[in-house]
Design a protein around this motif. Sequence first.
Motif, short mmCIF file in Angstrom:
data_model
loop_
_atom_site.label_atom_id
_atom_site.label_comp_id
_atom_site.label_asym_id
_atom_site.label_seq_id
_atom_site.Cartn_x
_atom_site.Cartn_y
_atom_site.Cartn_z
N ASP A 2 -73.66 26.71 54.55
CA ASP A 2 -74.95 26.53 53.89
C ASP A 2 -75.91 27.50 53.86
O ASP A 2 -76.92 27.50 53.40
N LEU A 50 -77.50 31.38 52.98
CA LEU A 50 -77.68 32.15 51.78
C LEU A 50 -76.61 33.57 52.04
O LEU A 50 -76.40 34.19 50.92
N VAL A 94 -71.96 31.10 48.95
CA VAL A 94 -72.99 31.67 48.24
C VAL A 94 -72.63 33.34 47.80
O VAL A 94 -72.89 33.49 46.79
N ALA A 131 -70.53 33.02 44.94
CA ALA A 131 -71.37 32.45 43.83
C ALA A 131 -71.83 33.57 43.27
O ALA A 131 -72.11 33.64 42.21
N ARG A 132 -72.67 34.54 43.81
CA ARG A 132 -73.17 35.60 43.30
C ARG A 132 -72.28 36.40 42.74
O ARG A 132 -72.45 36.91 41.63
N ASP A 135 -80.23 31.10 39.46
CA ASP A 135 -79.14 31.27 40.58
C ASP A 135 -79.31 30.30 41.72
O ASP A 135 -78.36 29.84 42.30
N MET A 136 -80.49 29.91 42.19
CA MET A 136 -80.86 29.30 43.42
C MET A 136 -80.46 27.97 42.98
O MET A 136 -79.89 27.01 43.90
N PHE A 188 -76.65 28.03 43.29
CA PHE A 188 -76.16 27.89 44.79
C PHE A 188 -76.32 26.58 45.44
O PHE A 188 -75.26 26.13 45.95
N GLU A 189 -77.49 26.04 45.11
CA GLU A 189 -77.82 24.51 45.63
C GLU A 189 -76.54 23.68 45.34
O GLU A 189 -76.21 22.88 46.18
N VAL A 231 -73.04 24.40 46.74
CA VAL A 231 -73.04 24.33 48.07
C VAL A 231 -72.94 22.69 48.57
O VAL A 231 -72.38 22.16 49.29
N LEU A 242 -80.12 24.68 51.62
CA LEU A 242 -79.65 26.03 51.91
C LEU A 242 -80.53 26.67 53.08
O LEU A 242 -81.64 26.43 53.17
#
Length: 215
Positions: A30, A32, A37, A40-41, A86-87, A90-91, A94, A108
Motif C-alpha cells: 500500500d 508509495l 507503486v 507502476a511508475r 499517476d495517483m 496507483f490508487e 493497489v 495509499l
Amino acid sequence: MSRWTGIGGVAAFVMILTLATAGSALAHCDTLDGPVVITARQALDKGDVKLVLQWVAAGQEGEIRKAFDLTTAVRGKGEKEKELADMYFFETLVRIHREGEGAPYTGLKPAGLDLGPAIPAADKALESGDPGPLLKLVNEKIHEGTHKYYMEAKEKKAHAGESVEAGRAYVQAYVPYLHFVERLYIDAGTPVAHGAEKAAHDVQANPGTAAEHKH
C-alpha cells in the motif's frame, strides 16, 4: 550444504513467509515506495502496461488496462495533470491488487513507512540472492522467544509442588510455552498461499487460535 538446509533454515524460511502475510506486510503493497507503486511508475514511464499486470489476477486485467490508458492520455497535459493521473493509477492498481488478496484497501500510505526488520530483510534477500542475513534475523527471533518461554516454565516448574498457588503459576507459564513451540512447528510446516493475509492477520491478533493446546 545448501544455505537453506537444516531445521533452523527451513523453520526460518517458512516463518518469514508467514510473517510476510501479516502485520507490516499488510501495508507493504500500500505504500508509495512499495513494490506495486514502484512497478507502476516504471510502467507509466515506459508506456508499457504489461509491467504491472503481474500484480493483478487475469480477470482484473481489463480494469487495469483501462485505467492505464486514461492515465497516459491525461499525464501529458501538464505537471499537475500528470501528478493527479499517476495517483489515480496507483490508487486503482493497489486497490485491485488488495482485492485480489482478499484484503481491505484503506488508501495509499506514505513512503518511508516503518515496516519493521523482517519485510525489508526478505526483500533484500531476494535482491541480493543471499538469504543468510534473513535466516539469521528470523532464527534469532525464534531462539529468543523459545528461550524466554522455556526459562519461565522451567523456573516455575521447580517450585510447582510447594503449594497450589505455585502449581497454578507453573501452569500459567507451561501452557504459553507449549502454545509458542507448537505454533512455530505448525507455521514451519504450513504452506502460505497468496491471498491468505486476512486469516494470518486474524491469527496474529488472536494468537491462541493459531495452535489451540488440548490437554
